[in-house]
Enzyme design. Sequence first.
Site, PDB file in Angstrom:
ATOM      1  N   ASP A   1       0.814  -1.206   0.000  1.00 32.59           N
ATOM      2  CA  ASP A   1       0.000   0.000   0.000  1.00 32.59           C
ATOM      3  C   ASP A   1       0.852   1.263   0.000  1.00 32.59           C
ATOM      4  OD1 ASP A   1       0.957  -0.608   2.507  1.00 32.59           O
ATOM      5  OD2 ASP A   1      -0.961  -0.395   3.542  1.00 32.59           O
TER       6      ASP A   1
ATOM      7  N   SER B   1      -1.563  -5.806  13.126  1.00 33.87           N
ATOM      8  CA  SER B   1      -1.670  -6.196  14.532  1.00 33.87           C
ATOM      9  C   SER B   1      -0.398  -6.839  15.060  1.00 33.87           C
ATOM     10  CB  SER B   1      -2.851  -7.161  14.720  1.00 33.87           C
ATOM     11  OG  SER B   1      -2.634  -8.363  14.011  1.00 33.87           O
TER      12      SER B   1
ATOM     13  N   HIS C   1       5.187  -3.384  13.794  1.00 29.66           N
ATOM     14  CA  HIS C   1       4.599  -2.999  12.508  1.00 29.66           C
ATOM     15  C   HIS C   1       5.080  -1.614  12.058  1.00 29.66           C
ATOM     16  CE1 HIS C   1       1.692  -2.797   9.267  1.00 29.66           C
ATOM     17  NE2 HIS C   1       1.206  -1.683   9.762  1.00 29.66           N
TER      18      HIS C   1
END
Length: 331
Positions: A259, A291, A295
């Site tokens: 993304d 999650s 991250h």
Amino acid sequence: MMRGSWFLKRRPEQRFRLLAASAVKSARINLLLCCCIALVLIVLATTISTFVVFSDLPPSLPRSHASGKGYSIVMNTWKRYDLLKQSIAHYSSCPRLESVHIVWSEPDPPSDDLLKFLLHAIQSKSIDRRQVKLKIDINKEDSLNNRFKVIKDLETDAVFSIDDDVIFPCSSVEFAFDVWQSAPDTMVGFVPRAHWLDSSESGGIKFRYAGWWSVWWTGTYSMVLSKAAFFHKKYFSVYTNEMPASIREYVTHNRNCEDIAMSFLVANATDAPPIWVQGKIFEIGSTGISSLGGHSVRRTECVNRFTAVYGRMPLVSTSVKAVDSRNIWFW
């Protein structure tokens, strides 16, 4: 008699003073109400924003024009069949949806029962006698890049890229589509993110990926995530055939940041920011890449890696937000 006469004379004076005090209090209350109304009007006037005017595109990518057709949903999924069923059943009723393409990267093809359910959901939810098309795009390789592969039979210019675990009301999707039609070369989405110059780094310019709370606090963003965003179908070809191969390899190897790669690609092509559309999001899934621990650190690594590949930071920050004012009182 003199004391009683004096008392009778004092009573009108006391009444006059009470009336005067009451009038002053009433005037103060009215003045306070006027100040509050004026303050509300000032706040409303300062929060009204207009769309930015985007600069001309580079010669390599001519400016796009909205085709007048509807849009296609390209939905990424992975072994969450209940979520997939729920999402398809919901979006099938959106008025201007023309087709649904499911990005399938699992080793086994979809079962007959799953296909039967999805087809029935689309046929039963389609409105105005229109027939929404359903297609399963099966990929041999399991890669996050699959969601941006070229779709040969894609009939609409507008693509609504969505994950199977997020749901938006059709009214919000339709409004976002209207916004995209006003700027079809940019990304228009519901999930904003940002990047910041990392002042803690020494020896060269480094950037830091910033999540939702940073956007909420500052009101500034530079990306909208492809988990819920509109963009032009031409970017599928640019992502697959023109974007540096090292970025696609990085995404495949690290299973993350496709993304961000798309946000870099569109920003590099347009030199313009994305547009964040306000919308109520319903997250029906419980787990995902975001999650996992670390991250944000991995996302920061992606931002700096892609910046090095492009030789510059193409992302453009903005504070513009598209709001459908027909549905709310204060915006």
